[in-house]
Design a protein around this motif. Structure first.
Motif, mmCIF file in Angstrom:
data_model
loop_
_atom_site.group_PDB
_atom_site.id
_atom_site.type_symbol
_atom_site.label_atom_id
_atom_site.label_comp_id
_atom_site.label_asym_id
_atom_site.label_seq_id
_atom_site.Cartn_x
_atom_site.Cartn_y
_atom_site.Cartn_z
ATOM 1 N N HIS A 22 87.591 -18.534 8.350
ATOM 2 C CA HIS A 22 87.972 -19.569 9.311
ATOM 3 C C HIS A 22 86.918 -20.671 9.404
ATOM 4 C CE1 HIS A 22 89.796 -21.238 12.955
ATOM 5 N NE2 HIS A 22 88.585 -21.270 13.473
ATOM 6 N N PHE A 23 85.660 -20.284 9.583
ATOM 7 C CA PHE A 23 84.616 -21.293 9.786
ATOM 8 C C PHE A 23 84.199 -21.970 8.490
ATOM 9 C CE2 PHE A 23 84.148 -18.656 13.647
ATOM 10 C CZ PHE A 23 84.438 -19.657 14.562
ATOM 11 N N ALA A 24 84.300 -21.283 7.364
ATOM 12 C CA ALA A 24 84.028 -21.946 6.081
ATOM 13 C C ALA A 24 85.117 -22.980 5.795
ATOM 14 C CB ALA A 24 83.958 -20.921 4.964
ATOM 15 N N ALA A 25 86.366 -22.639 6.108
ATOM 16 C CA ALA A 25 87.464 -23.582 5.910
ATOM 17 C C ALA A 25 87.363 -24.749 6.884
ATOM 18 C CB ALA A 25 88.804 -22.869 6.061
ATOM 19 N N LEU A 26 86.756 -24.534 8.027
ATOM 20 C CA LEU A 26 86.581 -25.620 8.997
ATOM 21 C C LEU A 26 85.729 -26.739 8.412
ATOM 22 C CD1 LEU A 26 86.841 -26.842 11.826
ATOM 23 C CD2 LEU A 26 84.901 -25.422 12.521
ATOM 24 N N ARG A 27 84.665 -26.378 7.730
ATOM 25 C CA ARG A 27 83.801 -27.396 7.114
ATOM 26 C C ARG A 27 84.573 -28.176 6.060
ATOM 27 N NH1 ARG A 27 80.299 -29.375 3.730
ATOM 28 N NH2 ARG A 27 78.086 -29.500 4.032
ATOM 29 N N ALA A 35 96.668 -19.945 12.001
ATOM 30 C CA ALA A 35 97.667 -18.894 11.808
ATOM 31 C C ALA A 35 96.997 -17.584 11.403
ATOM 32 C CB ALA A 35 98.684 -19.319 10.756
ATOM 33 N N LEU A 36 96.013 -17.665 10.513
ATOM 34 C CA LEU A 36 95.281 -16.468 10.112
ATOM 35 C C LEU A 36 94.545 -15.862 11.301
ATOM 36 C CD1 LEU A 36 94.093 -14.526 7.955
ATOM 37 C CD2 LEU A 36 92.248 -16.196 7.667
ATOM 38 N N LEU A 37 93.874 -16.700 12.046
ATOM 39 C CA LEU A 37 93.110 -16.230 13.203
ATOM 40 C C LEU A 37 94.020 -15.578 14.246
ATOM 41 C CD1 LEU A 37 90.164 -16.244 14.222
ATOM 42 C CD2 LEU A 37 90.687 -18.371 15.383
ATOM 43 N N VAL A 38 95.113 -16.217 14.564
ATOM 44 C CA VAL A 38 96.048 -15.677 15.557
ATOM 45 C C VAL A 38 96.657 -14.365 15.067
ATOM 46 C CG1 VAL A 38 98.286 -16.084 16.665
ATOM 47 C CG2 VAL A 38 96.540 -17.861 16.692
ATOM 48 N N THR A 39 97.030 -14.308 13.794
ATOM 49 C CA THR A 39 97.626 -13.087 13.247
ATOM 50 C C THR A 39 96.670 -11.906 13.361
ATOM 51 O OG1 THR A 39 98.962 -14.377 11.704
ATOM 52 C CG2 THR A 39 98.636 -12.053 11.183
ATOM 53 N N VAL A 40 95.431 -12.105 12.971
ATOM 54 C CA VAL A 40 94.451 -11.021 13.046
ATOM 55 C C VAL A 40 94.216 -10.606 14.497
ATOM 56 C CG1 VAL A 40 92.023 -10.423 12.640
ATOM 57 C CG2 VAL A 40 93.342 -11.568 10.867
ATOM 58 N N GLY A 60 83.139 -9.672 15.739
ATOM 59 C CA GLY A 60 83.021 -10.034 14.328
ATOM 60 C C GLY A 60 83.214 -11.520 14.102
ATOM 61 N N ILE A 61 84.184 -12.108 14.798
ATOM 62 C CA ILE A 61 84.440 -13.550 14.658
ATOM 63 C C ILE A 61 83.247 -14.357 15.165
ATOM 64 C CG2 ILE A 61 85.870 -15.455 15.500
ATOM 65 C CD1 ILE A 61 88.238 -13.406 15.427
ATOM 66 N N PHE A 62 82.715 -13.986 16.315
ATOM 67 C CA PHE A 62 81.551 -14.706 16.845
ATOM 68 C C PHE A 62 80.324 -14.514 15.959
ATOM 69 C CE2 PHE A 62 83.867 -14.471 21.013
ATOM 70 C CZ PHE A 62 84.130 -15.832 21.062
ATOM 71 N N SER A 63 80.190 -13.343 15.358
ATOM 72 C CA SER A 63 79.083 -13.113 14.424
ATOM 73 C C SER A 63 79.231 -14.002 13.202
ATOM 74 C CB SER A 63 79.045 -11.641 13.998
ATOM 75 O OG SER A 63 78.814 -10.814 15.108
ATOM 76 N N ALA A 64 80.459 -14.146 12.716
ATOM 77 C CA ALA A 64 80.709 -15.022 11.563
ATOM 78 C C ALA A 64 80.366 -16.465 11.906
ATOM 79 C CB ALA A 64 82.167 -14.909 11.131
ATOM 80 N N ARG A 65 80.701 -16.881 13.111
ATOM 81 C CA ARG A 65 80.365 -18.241 13.547
ATOM 82 C C ARG A 65 78.861 -18.457 13.496
ATOM 83 N NH1 ARG A 65 78.636 -20.591 18.233
ATOM 84 N NH2 ARG A 65 79.288 -22.739 18.584
ATOM 85 N N HIS A 66 78.123 -17.481 13.994
ATOM 86 C CA HIS A 66 76.661 -17.568 13.987
ATOM 87 C C HIS A 66 76.136 -17.644 12.548
ATOM 88 C CE1 HIS A 66 72.534 -16.875 15.194
ATOM 89 N NE2 HIS A 66 72.474 -15.896 14.310
ATOM 90 N N ILE A 67 76.676 -16.835 11.665
ATOM 91 C CA ILE A 67 76.237 -16.813 10.267
ATOM 92 C C ILE A 67 76.502 -18.169 9.606
ATOM 93 C CG2 ILE A 67 76.756 -15.831 7.993
ATOM 94 C CD1 ILE A 67 77.282 -13.155 9.508
ATOM 95 N N VAL A 68 77.706 -18.703 9.788
ATOM 96 C CA VAL A 68 78.060 -19.983 9.159
ATOM 97 C C VAL A 68 77.210 -21.117 9.729
ATOM 98 C CG1 VAL A 68 79.905 -21.683 8.874
ATOM 99 C CG2 VAL A 68 80.378 -19.258 8.516
ATOM 100 N N LEU A 69 77.029 -21.148 11.051
ATOM 101 C CA LEU A 69 76.204 -22.200 11.648
ATOM 102 C C LEU A 69 74.755 -22.128 11.167
ATOM 103 C CD1 LEU A 69 77.464 -22.392 15.337
ATOM 104 C CD2 LEU A 69 77.687 -24.119 13.551
ATOM 105 N N ARG A 70 74.213 -20.930 11.077
ATOM 106 C CA ARG A 70 72.837 -20.771 10.605
ATOM 107 C C ARG A 70 72.710 -21.240 9.161
ATOM 108 N NH1 ARG A 70 70.521 -14.917 10.859
ATOM 109 N NH2 ARG A 70 72.141 -14.769 9.305
ATOM 110 N N ARG A 71 73.700 -20.902 8.338
ATOM 111 C CA ARG A 71 73.689 -21.324 6.934
ATOM 112 C C ARG A 71 73.773 -22.846 6.821
ATOM 113 N NH1 ARG A 71 78.514 -19.332 3.546
ATOM 114 N NH2 ARG A 71 78.371 -17.764 5.172
ATOM 115 N N GLU A 72 74.618 -23.457 7.645
ATOM 116 C CA GLU A 72 74.779 -24.912 7.596
ATOM 117 C C GLU A 72 73.512 -25.633 8.087
ATOM 118 O OE1 GLU A 72 77.193 -26.829 6.303
ATOM 119 O OE2 GLU A 72 78.025 -24.928 5.573
ATOM 120 N N ARG A 73 72.875 -25.091 9.109
ATOM 121 C CA ARG A 73 71.624 -25.706 9.601
ATOM 122 C C ARG A 73 70.525 -25.607 8.562
ATOM 123 N NH1 ARG A 73 72.473 -23.011 15.302
ATOM 124 N NH2 ARG A 73 73.798 -24.592 16.231
ATOM 125 N N ALA A 74 70.469 -24.481 7.852
ATOM 126 C CA ALA A 74 69.450 -24.321 6.831
ATOM 127 C C ALA A 74 69.694 -25.255 5.657
ATOM 128 C CB ALA A 74 69.431 -22.865 6.342
#
Length: 103
Positions: free
Chosen positions: A36-41, A64-69, A87-101
């Motif tokens: 979800h968050f990788a596709a957001l970028r 749709a994917l997010l709602v289905t899950v 898990g979703i919030f952890s993924a958000r943290h991972i993606v944001l940290r990767r993007e900031r780096a």
């Protein structure tokens, strides 16, 4: 086998299955969140470049994917739903940290 030991065994099996269910829900949420968050970028980049129709399609697919899950996890109960949200919030943290780096 006496009653106490059979109850203990049954409780242990239920806890083990419950723990595995929560772990699976958390991992499902993590995988969904990463997608979800990788596709957001990518989606934001499409909007900036002028591909609004394609970006809107991707945005609908992301949600749709997010709602289905989340609906599937909610049908499994409150515990799996909360584990998936973690898990979703952890993924958000991972993606944001990767993007900031990367910036």
């Amino acid at each position: 086998m006496n009653i106490a030991s059979s109850l203990t065994h049954a409780a242990g099996a239920a806890f083990s299955q419950s723990g595995l269910l929560l772990l699976a829900a958390c991992l499902a949420g993590l995988a969904t969140g990463l997608v979800h968050f990788a596709a957001l970028r990518w989606n934001a980049g499409l909007y900036v470049k002028g591909g609004a129709a394609r970006a809107a399609t991707i945005q609908i697919a992301r949600f749709a994917l997010l709602v289905t899950v989340l609906v599937v996890l909610a049908k499994l109960g409150a515990g799996p739903l909360l584990a998936g949200a973690l898990g979703i919030f952890s993924a958000r943290h991972i993606v944001l940290r990767r993007e900031r780096a990367a910036s």
